[in-house]
Design an enzyme around this catalytic site. Structure first.
Site, short mmCIF file in Angstrom:
data_model
loop_
_atom_site.label_atom_id
_atom_site.label_comp_id
_atom_site.label_asym_id
_atom_site.label_seq_id
_atom_site.Cartn_x
_atom_site.Cartn_y
_atom_site.Cartn_z
N ASP A 1 -11.88 -30.29 -38.67
CA ASP A 1 -11.07 -30.81 -38.85
C ASP A 1 -11.18 -32.10 -39.58
OD1 ASP A 1 -10.33 -29.65 -36.18
OD2 ASP A 1 -11.35 -30.81 -34.91
N LYS A 2 -10.48 -32.85 -40.10
CA LYS A 2 -10.48 -33.95 -41.75
C LYS A 2 -11.30 -34.78 -40.76
CE LYS A 2 -7.68 -37.33 -43.31
NZ LYS A 2 -7.28 -38.49 -43.43
#
Length: 292
Positions: free
Chosen positions: A120-121
């Site tokens: 995930d970012k």
């Protein structure tokens, strides 16, 4: 890394994909990706795939700044390992033109390299990349769950015992309000996460845990921990009020406001370890440089 524009003049009508593949020695798929991302413009407007241009075009290219390039911390003839910082996307998104981890992969291995998985970012930590000759066989290890992933997370509240969370996770269709969020639902896909408490801090009422996902659902660890009432500290999506989550997704909450809104300067989730066997060799890769 930063983007700089290179200007080219096409004297005769030329298909842009053909021009890009020849000019930059990249595969056709990569040329199409550059066009999809809006990195090629004519008269200030993004060019489309299949478009023929006669005249001036500008191509946005990444230029290496030594201070900002993320170098791999572990290198083999088969793959390399990076420590991805929080808030860095793995892959470009839409016409997003800020640097991504993929740009550092290309800088290290060339334009035919690939990321073997993603984070995930908001999540930091260990991620692998390789050149194409080994990408299929290494990628198959991820697809068949032959790679053990271990994360560390700091959670709200006290977790006293180890547990296995098996709640199914549903990922909604994109386009609706907060549709980026997955959630526990009987209509979701089977999902398994093991949780091991490591240390409880009574001052902050937080528990440092080890999380081992056995399936690969979107935001799995974040969803599962929220579902048992122990959201991850600093999570801008799960366990946060919808109004704040929307503001974060609209890039309206950053810096000190992020810390104030979500309890930490970043999501306190770090991909710490990968364990697997490849070509008869056992690899145990550890990247402890996280938030702990």
């Amino acid at each position: 890394m930063r983007f700089v524009q290179q200007t080219f003049v096409l004297p005769t009508p030329t298909k842009l994909c053909i021009f890009l593949t020849k000019q930059f020695q990249i595969p056709h798929s990569k040329a199409q990706q550059w066009l999809d991302l809006g990195r090629v413009t004519s008269n200030g407007k993004p060019c489309a795939k299949g478009q023929e241009i006669c005249g001036t075009i500008k191509v946005a290219m990444l230029q290496n700044d030594r201070e900002s390039v993320i170098a791999p911390f572990f290198i083999t003839p088969y793959f390399v390992a990076f420590n991805k910082p929080a808030f860095l996307l793995c892959h470009p998104k839409g016409r997003f033109q800020a640097p991504t981890l993929l740009d550092s992969v290309y800088a290290a291995l060339g334009n035919n390299a690939v990321l073997l998985h993603r984070l995930d970012k908001e999540t930091s930590g260990l991620i692998l990349a390789s050149k194409k000759p080994h990408a299929r066989s290494l990628g198959a290890l991820f697809e068949t769950r032959q790679i053990r992933k271990v994360y560390r997370a700091l959670c709200v509240g006290r977790i006293e015992t180890s547990m296995r969370i098996t709640s199914p996770i549903y990922r909604p269709q994109k386009g609706g309000d907060l549709s980026i969020k997955s959630f526990v639902s009987p209509h979701g896909k089977p999902s398994i996460t093991d949780i091991v408490p490591l240390h409880y801090d009574s001052t902050t009422n937080t528990t440092l845990i080890e999380a081992i996902p056995h399936t690969g659902r979107t935001h799995q660890i974040r969803v599962h921990l929220e579902s048992i009432g122990h959201r991850i500290v600093g999570d801008p999506l799960y366990g946060a009020p919808h109004s704040l989550a929307r503001a974060y997704l609209n890039h309206k909450i950053e810096g000190h406001a992020y810390t104030t809104s979500f309890g930490a300067k970043r999501l306190m989730l770090h991909a710490e370890r990968l364990e697997f066997v490849f070509l008869g060799l056992r690899f145990v890769l550890t990247c402890e440089e996280g938030f702990c």
